[in-house]
Design an enzyme around this catalytic site. Structure first.
Site, mmCIF file in Angstrom:
data_model
loop_
_atom_site.group_PDB
_atom_site.id
_atom_site.type_symbol
_atom_site.label_atom_id
_atom_site.label_comp_id
_atom_site.label_asym_id
_atom_site.label_seq_id
_atom_site.Cartn_x
_atom_site.Cartn_y
_atom_site.Cartn_z
ATOM 1 N N ARG B 124 -16.585 16.304 -3.309
ATOM 2 C CA ARG B 124 -16.904 14.879 -2.857
ATOM 3 C C ARG B 124 -16.293 13.853 -3.687
ATOM 4 N NH1 ARG B 124 -22.084 17.293 -2.384
ATOM 5 N NH2 ARG B 124 -22.483 17.756 -0.298
ATOM 6 N N LYS B 230 1.615 -6.500 -3.224
ATOM 7 C CA LYS B 230 0.722 -5.397 -2.429
ATOM 8 C C LYS B 230 -0.859 -5.363 -2.726
ATOM 9 C CE LYS B 230 0.080 -1.207 -0.213
ATOM 10 N NZ LYS B 230 0.679 0.222 0.521
ATOM 11 N N GLU B 240 -9.089 -2.388 5.545
ATOM 12 C CA GLU B 240 -8.463 -3.000 6.772
ATOM 13 C C GLU B 240 -9.685 -3.671 7.930
ATOM 14 O OE1 GLU B 240 -6.202 0.467 8.083
ATOM 15 O OE2 GLU B 240 -4.214 -0.581 7.574
ATOM 16 N N ARG B 245 -4.499 -6.953 5.746
ATOM 17 C CA ARG B 245 -3.688 -5.670 5.377
ATOM 18 C C ARG B 245 -2.479 -5.329 6.510
ATOM 19 N NH1 ARG B 245 -5.841 -0.796 1.655
ATOM 20 N NH2 ARG B 245 -3.751 0.119 1.628
ATOM 21 N N HIS B 252 7.151 -2.876 11.211
ATOM 22 C CA HIS B 252 6.810 -1.282 11.286
ATOM 23 C C HIS B 252 6.559 -0.892 12.766
ATOM 24 C CE1 HIS B 252 6.811 -1.292 7.009
ATOM 25 N NE2 HIS B 252 6.551 -0.226 6.862
ATOM 26 N N HIS B 256 8.344 2.368 13.466
ATOM 27 C CA HIS B 256 7.791 3.733 14.179
ATOM 28 C C HIS B 256 8.610 4.045 15.379
ATOM 29 C CE1 HIS B 256 4.241 2.652 11.403
ATOM 30 N NE2 HIS B 256 4.915 3.487 10.651
#
Lengths: 364, 364
Positions: B124, B230, B240, B245, B252, B256
């Site tokens: 955990r 960052k 998020e 963010r 991107h 992608h």
């Protein structure tokens, strides 16, 4: 059955949620969850024994105009595996699950732990709802956010602390719960009395007949009290950092050894806990920490509820070895949660092995 | 190489940590981590290309009297799989890993994401330390707590937000980093300037020669600035939820699509981001959101750093289809992070497809 709705709040800042206990909640779950948050897609996870409940929950969400994907895993502890988790991840992906979807666990501890593990990890975490269907899950596994899977030879070794956003405990499922499962759940109920609440323990002693006949009002009350006590522990030690949460393991070091040595399935978890608590109390007695009278009250209550109280015939060497492999053992030294009176327990380290052996002999 | 130590603090309440940038940190990591917390067992995870660095880290921990278990996965994106995670879980179990152990990721983005995923889930959640070994990992993946693995056809679909307790960026690893990997990392550096900091962008423009010759002092400074920017984003939108963010995804969505259509490996991630940022800036230009001059500054800087600026020869239909499968797309509508000037970007929804197509034609 018609019992008034009871609510237990679990206060964990932004992760707070309500546990609701009542009748007819399975049919109302879709609307209820929509009151908590906007939802357009629900992933329902259950097991092969619980098809009817899962369909009932699916119908409730569909009626509330929520798209449903329903998945089923084989009933039993073996479903808490990497392979099953992997299969579910793929199924969620194919079902178009995204960050706004929710996961709904309909089942006992195995389904709750596995579905919660999936929820905690898919797209870095989905909201999830627990709909526990056994007494044990009502009072224990569905509350507190422990989710996970097993590795070969190591229970719950991979997992997370991931709180549900809601827990719906529908009392109706208890009507058809097999007797042995029902009694197994009662052991954890008794545990809450011993570790935290003498009044609650007395309430149980005074209501054995009603508990045995599954009187809905009495049951709803003991579930509420159990959830309240577990919530108190979780609120004060969510991630097992302060040590408080360890008190929930009263009887469990012995119990895990019995389960391991006897083989899972021989002894149900609650049965093992029943015997384990009595061993722990006798151990405390032998160390002068608790009165014989307080051990006897536990023995009498557990026996009157139909729970086993005698240590299964296994070799003590094997049992001690199993205890030393427990996740909570540090450097091979045996540690136990031991009671000082009904309503209070303490963590005791470095317990002598011969006392542990003696506590497993029950010669009343 | 000997550069003074720079520290960037990531403030996330109880999950806060330092990013340290300097030289010789690999040899000092064992002692450094022991200053942060007590540790008796470190699990070091790296890949087949990084044996020497992993051994260096192992030696540092051993010297600091920490027991080490070192595991290696095959280099490359394919190691971010359920199978590899499952194998590592079993290896950790066999190595006697418990809740007090720490995980140390020595590698680029793949190793960091995978090792972080293991750390987030074993018992955990274990503390973990990032020791990134590529420029891209220095400025991007090692900071911010995103960890995870891929499912078939879906990158990073399973994972967590799990912050490291420390990030050690040893500049020395950049001396031997292959040229193409180095340039690929620079694309993300340029991105920080465009999305958040015009002064930093100008600093890059003014130091192209030093950057290209890998001047340690200049490099340490651009890594510090990138980590600082960052950290600012992560501090204000750790999970998020606020939308901030998302600005890290500048370029991107296009990138992608290029990576998917061209096949991973053909185009390095940073190369795809370089081209993707220019597409996004031209798209913004066509919508009257940014000046041609500001697009040109980006094109010139990226080209001068040796990064590709031309869209690879792929069918636009395929590229648009790939964009529509992006995790961030909602209901098939194309959304982009678009700049309004150097140092500022905005999320723009519902962008017309013909403008997206036009932005991928580069006819300067």
């Amino acid at each position: 059955m018609n019992v008034p709705l009871r609510t237990v709040r679990v206060n964990l800042e932004s992760r707070s949620y309500d546990i609701e206990i009542g009748s007819g909640l399975l049919d109302a779950i879709g609307q209820r969850v929509r009151q908590i948050r906007e939802v357009t897609h629900a992933v329902i996870i259950s097991d092969s024994n619980l098809k009817e409940y899962a369909k009932q929950v699916e119908h409730s969400f569909s009626t509330a105009e929520v798209r449903c994907s329903r998945f089923e895993v084989p009933a039993g502890e073996r479903s808490k595996s990497v392979d099953q988790a992997s299969a579910l991840w793929d199924q969620l992906l194919k079902a178009g699950t995204d960050r706004k979807s929710i996961v709904v666990a309909v089942g006992g501890g195995v389904v709750g732990d596995l579905a919660g593990f999936i929820a905690a990890s898919f797209t870095r975490g989905l909201d999830f709802v627990q709909v526990p269907t056994s007494l044990l899950a009502h009072v224990d596994s569905s509350v507190g956010g422990k989710v996970g899977i097993n590795l070969a030879g190591a229970k719950n070794m991979v997992g997370h602390f991931w709180q549900p956003i809601h827990v719906a405990i529908d009392m109706c499922v208890l009507e058809t719960l097999p007797e042995r499962d029902y009694r197994s759940g009662l052991a954890e109920v008794v545990k809450y009395g011993v570790i935290l609440d003498a009044d609650f323990f007395r309430f149980l002693e005074n209501n054995v007949a009603k508990i045995k006949e599954r009187d809905p009002e009495t049951l709803a009350e003991i579930i509420r009290q159990s959830c309240r006590l577990k919530a108190y522990v979780v609120e004060n030690d969510e991630r097992e950092t302060t040590g408080l949460r360890a008190i929930l393991n009263y009887g469990h070091t012995f119990a895990h050894a019995f389960e391991t040595v006897c083989g899972y399935g021989e002894l149900m978890h609650g049965e093992a806990v029943s015997i384990g608590m009595l061993c722990a109390s006798r151990l405390a007695e032998s160390m002068g920490r608790i009165s014989a009278e307080d051990t006897k009250r536990q023995t009498d209550l557990l026996a009157s509820l139909g729970l086993p109280i005698d240590v299964p015939p296994s070799g003590h060497d094997q049992l001690i070895a199993a205890m030393q492999k427990d996740k909570k053992v540090e450097h091979g030294r045996l540690r136990f949660i031991l009671p000082t009176k009904i309503g209070h327990v303490e963590l005791v380290s470095d317990v002598e092995e011969n006392l542990v052996r003696a506590a497993m002999k029950h010669d009343d």
